[in-house]
Write an enzyme that holds these catalytic residues in place. Structure first.
Site, PDB file in Angstrom:
ATOM      1  N   LYS A 174      35.631  10.710  40.774  1.00 46.77           N
ATOM      2  CA  LYS A 174      34.852   9.493  40.496  1.00 46.77           C
ATOM      3  C   LYS A 174      34.261   9.021  41.812  1.00 46.77           C
ATOM      4  O   LYS A 174      34.786   9.318  42.892  1.00 46.77           O
ATOM      5  CB  LYS A 174      35.760   8.398  39.921  1.00 46.77           C
ATOM      6  CG  LYS A 174      35.016   7.369  39.135  1.00 46.77           C
ATOM      7  CD  LYS A 174      34.614   7.878  37.747  1.00 46.77           C
ATOM      8  CE  LYS A 174      33.655   6.932  37.052  1.00 46.77           C
ATOM      9  NZ  LYS A 174      33.389   7.354  35.672  1.00 46.77           N
TER      10      LYS A 174
ATOM     11  N   ASP B 111      27.576   6.219  35.516  1.00 48.73           N
ATOM     12  CA  ASP B 111      28.623   5.344  34.955  1.00 48.73           C
ATOM     13  C   ASP B 111      28.018   3.942  34.976  1.00 48.73           C
ATOM     14  O   ASP B 111      26.777   3.805  34.984  1.00 48.73           O
ATOM     15  CB  ASP B 111      29.915   5.434  35.794  1.00 48.73           C
ATOM     16  CG  ASP B 111      31.108   4.738  35.139  1.00 48.73           C
ATOM     17  OD1 ASP B 111      31.660   5.279  34.169  1.00 48.73           O
ATOM     18  OD2 ASP B 111      31.487   3.623  35.584  1.00 48.73           O
TER      19      ASP B 111
HETATM   20  P1  NDP Z   1      26.379   0.309  31.767  1.00 49.21           P
HETATM   21  O1  NDP Z   1      26.173  -0.113  33.158  1.00 49.21           O
HETATM   22  O2  NDP Z   1      25.279   0.985  31.057  1.00 49.21           O
HETATM   23  O3  NDP Z   1      26.811  -0.949  30.874  1.00 49.21           O
HETATM   24  C1  NDP Z   1      27.965  -1.679  31.163  1.00 49.21           C
HETATM   25  C2  NDP Z   1      28.052  -2.839  30.203  1.00 49.21           C
HETATM   26  O4  NDP Z   1      29.292  -3.496  30.386  1.00 49.21           O
HETATM   27  C3  NDP Z   1      26.980  -3.888  30.446  1.00 49.21           C
HETATM   28  O5  NDP Z   1      26.698  -4.548  29.245  1.00 49.21           O
HETATM   29  C4  NDP Z   1      27.682  -4.824  31.446  1.00 49.21           C
HETATM   30  O6  NDP Z   1      27.175  -6.138  31.469  1.00 49.21           O
HETATM   31  C5  NDP Z   1      29.089  -4.827  30.903  1.00 49.21           C
HETATM   32  N1  NDP Z   1      30.039  -5.073  32.005  1.00 49.21           N
HETATM   33  C6  NDP Z   1      30.197  -4.358  33.134  1.00 49.21           C
HETATM   34  N2  NDP Z   1      31.129  -4.897  33.926  1.00 49.21           N
HETATM   35  C7  NDP Z   1      31.553  -5.984  33.277  1.00 49.21           C
HETATM   36  C8  NDP Z   1      32.522  -6.969  33.575  1.00 49.21           C
HETATM   37  N3  NDP Z   1      33.227  -6.930  34.726  1.00 49.21           N
HETATM   38  N4  NDP Z   1      32.712  -7.942  32.661  1.00 49.21           N
HETATM   39  C9  NDP Z   1      31.998  -7.973  31.499  1.00 49.21           C
HETATM   40  N5  NDP Z   1      31.069  -7.073  31.170  1.00 49.21           N
HETATM   41  C10 NDP Z   1      30.857  -6.100  32.042  1.00 49.21           C
HETATM   42  O7  NDP Z   1      27.694   1.207  31.768  1.00 49.21           O
HETATM   43  P2  NDP Z   1      28.192   2.260  30.690  1.00 49.21           P
HETATM   44  O8  NDP Z   1      27.824   1.807  29.333  1.00 49.21           O
HETATM   45  O9  NDP Z   1      27.792   3.588  31.145  1.00 49.21           O
HETATM   46  O10 NDP Z   1      29.778   2.175  30.884  1.00 49.21           O
HETATM   47  C11 NDP Z   1      30.597   1.264  30.142  1.00 49.21           C
HETATM   48  C12 NDP Z   1      32.029   1.743  30.190  1.00 49.21           C
HETATM   49  O11 NDP Z   1      32.129   3.064  29.643  1.00 49.21           O
HETATM   50  C13 NDP Z   1      32.644   1.850  31.593  1.00 49.21           C
HETATM   51  O12 NDP Z   1      34.020   1.569  31.514  1.00 49.21           O
HETATM   52  C14 NDP Z   1      32.461   3.326  31.929  1.00 49.21           C
HETATM   53  O13 NDP Z   1      33.382   3.773  32.913  1.00 49.21           O
HETATM   54  C15 NDP Z   1      32.750   3.948  30.578  1.00 49.21           C
HETATM   55  N6  NDP Z   1      32.237   5.292  30.383  1.00 49.21           N
HETATM   56  C16 NDP Z   1      30.896   5.569  30.501  1.00 49.21           C
HETATM   57  C17 NDP Z   1      30.432   6.842  30.269  1.00 49.21           C
HETATM   58  C18 NDP Z   1      28.980   7.168  30.244  1.00 49.21           C
HETATM   59  O14 NDP Z   1      28.636   8.283  29.839  1.00 49.21           O
HETATM   60  N7  NDP Z   1      28.094   6.260  30.637  1.00 49.21           N
HETATM   61  C19 NDP Z   1      31.367   7.950  29.996  1.00 49.21           C
HETATM   62  C20 NDP Z   1      32.736   7.537  29.803  1.00 49.21           C
HETATM   63  C21 NDP Z   1      33.130   6.268  30.040  1.00 49.21           C
HETATM   64  P3  NDP Z   1      26.331  -6.627  32.760  1.00 49.21           P
HETATM   65  O15 NDP Z   1      24.989  -6.010  32.612  1.00 49.21           O
HETATM   66  O16 NDP Z   1      26.331  -8.113  32.647  1.00 49.21           O
HETATM   67  O17 NDP Z   1      27.092  -6.149  33.962  1.00 49.21           O
END
Ligand code: NDP
Length: 445
Positions: free
Chosen positions: A126, A166
């Site tokens: 990571k 991510d």
């Molecule tokens: P994005 O950046 O596309 O979206 C993240 C989302 O989560 C946004 O809506 C963001 O809101 C919200 N968010 C992030 N941090 C916080 C926080 N501290 N409190 C509240 N809301 C929060 O990321 P992904 O969709 O890619 O990833 C989401 C999750 O999925 C993560 O845990 C990631 O590790 C996991 N994941 C992702 C993969 C992928 O293929 N993308 C694969 C496997 C796991 P805001 O815009 O306000 O920050």
């Protein structure tokens, strides 16, 4: 807990006292794989666990960049190469102000087991930075990515370490990172990064893979109980890559999704979330979820709250770690939620997981349920290596197959080691066994 497992946990706690997220992830895994050590004393003899809990390499670096007004900023860059027994290091890059070594190590540690579960040849890693992309212009994002790659390039490669996206890193950022890698190295190594844009070496279906895979996993869990997603009311948190395509697939399979959120608050739309609007606002325009209400004034926007207070049949945490605490779990159970499937990494606190399980809520842990993203990343590597590209349907069929295999493998391992129906135990044991087998085969290295 097996005495050897207990001993290793104490060593890890002593070695990393200031890394709460990492310790949380290690505790959860060690706790559930403990029964395995009674059946396999050879793992303790080779001290597999202690070796597995210490990353093979941790790279920390300075990232200096200039904003649009000429101010010079310094951020910290990370890449944690956790384990390469099953293949080149593989895992996403996260750009978010909360990023620190503990979060990088928890994500890297989880990634080892997740990647193992896919059955593909990928190790665990990571990386990322405490850089906050929110509100930054495209030029600022580009300059940051270039500076980040200015150090990272010397540590990555198609057969060494293959980063992906991510939180905060999507195809725009991967494009900037790849462009600068190409310039620095004078090499067009498509296989050095995954999550590339469509038509630029990216796999069709990668963008959808984590969300779609998560819903496929939930569908398989329900099928075991003779049930389906059709007609279920679903709550989803987040509105990023994973949340968007979780919403899409849930709707395709007949569920009604009533929420989505970002870190400012959540939207409750009793008519069902307008998928195309969320996609446009977040994926294309990079706006806040509050703007959803402008187009759909009938819905509710609740700032500073979590979606878990909305009654539902099934819940999909798709935002970030530790977003469901014990109290949220109590609320979900009280309101009749029967299934929780993790799209985000470690979104459910340890005590909340146990509460769900002891109340008969079907619980799909992240390392199994969200493995679809990295699985399709590995399919992207396969296509790049063969200089070919597959259709969306071909990729989606492979993804469906991989998720079903992961599901069945979890069920099988959970039953074999005395915890039938416990997907946490099943995922951890199944993921661990393949890595341990490789570590035993390769000797003491
Ligand atoms: P994005 O950046 O596309 O979206 C993240 C989302 O989560 C946004 O809506 C963001 O809101 C919200 N968010 C992030 N941090 C916080 C926080 N501290 N409190 C509240 N809301 C929060 O990321 P992904 O969709 O890619 O990833 C989401 C999750 O999925 C993560 O845990 C990631 O590790 C996991 N994941 C992702 C993969 C992928 O293929 N993308 C694969 C496997 C796991 P805001 O815009 O306000 O920050």
């Amino acid at each position: 807990m097996h005495p050897y497992v207990k001993k290793v946990l104490a060593i890890v706690e002593k070695r990393s006292p200031h890394e709460p997220e990492f310790l949380q992830a290690v505790r959860e895994v060690l706790d559930s794989i403990s029964p395995l050590f009674y059946a396999h004393p050879e793992y303790a003899k080779a001290n597999i666990l202690d070796r597995l809990c210490e990353p093979e390499r941790q790279i920390l670096f300075r990232v200096v960049w200039e904003d649009d007004s000429g101010n010079v900023h310094v951020n910290r860059g990370y890449r944690v190469n956790f384990n390469s027994v099953l293949g080149p290091y593989k895992g996403g890059l996260r750009f978010h102000p909360s990023v620190n070594l503990s979060i990088m190590k928890f994500l890297g540690f989880e990634q080892i087991f997740k990647n193992s579960l896919t059955g593909l040849y990928i190790g665990g890693a990571k990386g990322g930075s405490d850089f906050d992309p929110k509100g930054r212009s495209d030029d600022e994002i580009m300059r940051f990515c270039q500076s980040f790659m200015g150090e990272l390039w010397r540590h990555i490669g198609a057969n060494t370490d293959v980063p992906a996206g991510d939180i905060g890193v999507g195809s725009r950022e991967i494009g900037f990172l790849f462009g600068y890698y190409k310039r620095l190295t004078n090499r067009f190594d498509l296989g050095v990064l995954t999550g590339k844009g469509e038509g630029l070496g990216g796999s069709l279906g990668r963008k959808q893979a984590t969300g779609f895979g998560c819903v496929y996993f939930a569908d398989d869990m329900l099928q075991v109980k003779g049930d389906t997603l059709k007609g279920k009311t679903a709550v989803v948190s987040g509105s990023g890559n994973v949340a968007i395509y979780t919403i899409k697939k849930l709707q395709d399979l007949g569920a009604k999704v009533v929420t989505c959120s970002d870190s400012d608050g959540y939207i409750y739309d009793p008519n069902g979330i307008d998928f195309e609007l969320v996609r446009q606002l977040k994926e294309v325009e990079h706006k806040r979820i509050l703007e959803y209400k402008e187009k759909h004034p009938h819905c509710t926007y609740k700032p500073g709250s979590k979606v878990w207070e909305i009654p539902c049949d099934v819940a999909f945490p798709c935002a970030t770690q530790n977003e469901i605490n014990l109290q949220d779990a109590q609320t979900l159970i009280k309101n009749g939620c029967r299934l929780v499937c993790e799209g985000a990494n470690m979104p459910t606190e340890y005590e909340a997981v146990h509460l769900f399980q002891s109340n008969g809520v079907l619980f799909g842990p992240a390392k199994a349920a969200n493995a679809g993203g990295v699985a399709v990343s590995a399919l992207e590597m396969q296509q790049n290596a063969a200089l070919t590209s597959w259709s969306f349907d071909e990729v989606d069929l492979k993804l469906r197959d991989i998720m079903k295999n992961i599901h069945d493998h979890c069920i099988c391992c959970a039953e074999q080691y005395g915890s039938p129906g416990n997907y946490v135990v099943g995922a951890n044991i199944a993921g661990f066994k393949r890595v341990a087998h490789g570590m035993m085969a390769y000797g003491i290295i």
